[in-house]
Scaffold this motif. Structure first.
Motif, mmCIF file in Angstrom:
data_model
loop_
_atom_site.group_PDB
_atom_site.id
_atom_site.type_symbol
_atom_site.label_atom_id
_atom_site.label_comp_id
_atom_site.label_asym_id
_atom_site.label_seq_id
_atom_site.Cartn_x
_atom_site.Cartn_y
_atom_site.Cartn_z
ATOM 1 N N PHE A 1 -6.352 5.852 -12.684
ATOM 2 C CA PHE A 1 -5.811 6.153 -11.361
ATOM 3 C C PHE A 1 -4.480 6.871 -11.517
ATOM 4 N N ARG A 2 -4.195 7.793 -10.587
ATOM 5 C CA ARG A 2 -3.009 8.641 -10.728
ATOM 6 C C ARG A 2 -2.214 8.688 -9.424
ATOM 7 N N LEU A 3 -0.919 8.427 -9.550
ATOM 8 C CA LEU A 3 0.002 8.366 -8.415
ATOM 9 C C LEU A 3 1.093 9.412 -8.597
ATOM 10 N N LEU A 4 1.336 10.210 -7.560
ATOM 11 C CA LEU A 4 2.402 11.215 -7.563
ATOM 12 C C LEU A 4 3.411 10.878 -6.477
ATOM 13 N N TYR B 1 2.452 -0.255 -10.856
ATOM 14 C CA TYR B 1 1.262 0.537 -11.181
ATOM 15 C C TYR B 1 1.308 1.059 -12.615
ATOM 16 N N ALA B 2 2.491 1.421 -13.099
ATOM 17 C CA ALA B 2 2.591 1.867 -14.491
ATOM 18 C C ALA B 2 2.204 0.733 -15.435
ATOM 19 N N ASP B 3 2.666 -0.469 -15.141
ATOM 20 C CA ASP B 3 2.349 -1.623 -15.984
ATOM 21 C C ASP B 3 0.865 -1.953 -15.956
ATOM 22 N N THR C 1 -2.760 -3.761 0.738
ATOM 23 C CA THR C 1 -1.950 -4.319 -0.348
ATOM 24 C C THR C 1 -2.093 -3.513 -1.633
ATOM 25 N N ASP C 2 -2.819 -2.403 -1.559
ATOM 26 C CA ASP C 2 -3.066 -1.569 -2.739
ATOM 27 C C ASP C 2 -3.171 -0.120 -2.276
#
Length: 289
Positions: A8-11, A31-33, A280-281
């Motif tokens: 999954f990718r978050l910007l 999210y990184a963890d 929540t996500d």
């Protein structure tokens, strides 16, 4: 690190170094963890920021004008604290956007400031990032940039325009938000100890206060608050260790910084929901691709 969000990718698109930690530090660390790829794009280096450390006052734009370079270091230290390895400034080797300062000030009229940038030209730089990273989720500011700073407004415009121009289609877009109910509690708690809440007497004095009905997601990142506070401390020229941000933590508990709120403006709201009906996500309902 767990791998439950691997793939999954978050910007995130922010205006100045420190904005990312204040608004989204716990979300980013969480999210990184959990294995997601988290990418931060910062639009300016915050050259016009106020320097809160007297020994570094010479860095200010009115003196040596070297605050931007120093804040690059602060940003790196903050990202190290949050566990984020992919962080960039908008632009390239030949194009750099300068902090615009507040509306109506002299720096705001400089031709090289972010506020004066051509929208499609600036957006094209972010399109390149989107095409490279292929984020499932984008986080940025609302249409008034939270509180009206021109760089925040421009970051919003660039992020939204780039999402339109990019061939890669982002599944969900969120704007940072802060519910009025939470801010009202903060004002009341700070009043109890004889302090104010950023000068506000009531929640309607705060331009970034959102009606609760407009806030559609809350990320509970309380487990990562210590990392967020370390990242905030890294932005030492901008955030005082004994200032209001840390006072809030001391008097309102960790949830004041561990709970981060968002409004979904593109994509479908999906389970799971909390007791207030909020997601929540941020990746809920997203299909990997």
């Amino acid at each position: 690190m767990l791998d439950s969000y691997k793939g999954f990718r978050l910007l995130l698109v922010h205006a100045h170094p420190d904005d990312e930690t204040i608004n989204n530090g716990a979300t980013m660390a969480m999210y990184a963890d959990l294995g997601a790829q988290v990418t931060l794009v910062t639009c300016t280096r915050g050259e016009e920021g106020e320097v809160l450390i007297s020994d570094l006052s010479h860095l200010a734009s009115t003196h040596t004008d070297s605050l931007g370079e120093h804040r690059e270091i602060e940003l790196k230290d903050a990202m190290d604290a949050l566990g984020i390895s992919d962080f960039r400034f908008l632009g390239d080797k030949s194009v750099k956007f300068r902090d615009s300062g507040m509306m109506g000030t002299e720096p705001n009229n400089r031709p090289d400031v972010f506020w004066q940038a051509d929208l499609d030209g600036a957006s094209a730089h972010l399109v390149k990032v989107i095409e490279e990273v292929k984020p499932h989720v984008l986080v940025t500011y609302d249409e008034i940039g939270g509180y009206g700073h021109p760089d925040h407004i421009q970051a919003h415009r660039v992020a939204m325009r780039a999402s339109e121009l990019a061939q890669w289609k982002i599944s969900k877009i969120y704007w940072n938000a802060m519910p009025k109910s939470v801010l009202a509690e903060g004002i009341a708690k700070m009043r109890e100890i004889g302090s104010d809440f950023f000068g506000a007497d009531n929640v309607d004095d705060l331009p970034f206060a959102k009606d609760d009905a407009l806030v559609t997601a809350m990320i509970d990142g309380t487990t990562y608050v210590d990392l967020k506070m370390k990242a905030m401390a890294a932005h030492a020229t901008q955030i005082e260790l004994d200032g209001p941000f840390f006072a809030l933590s001391n008097n309102l508990g960790q949830q004041v910084w561990g709970h981060e709120y968002y409004s979904l403006v593109h994509g479908k709201k999906s389970e799971p929901f909390d007791a207030n009906g909020r997601e929540t996500d941020l990746f809920a309902g997203v299909t990997q691709a």
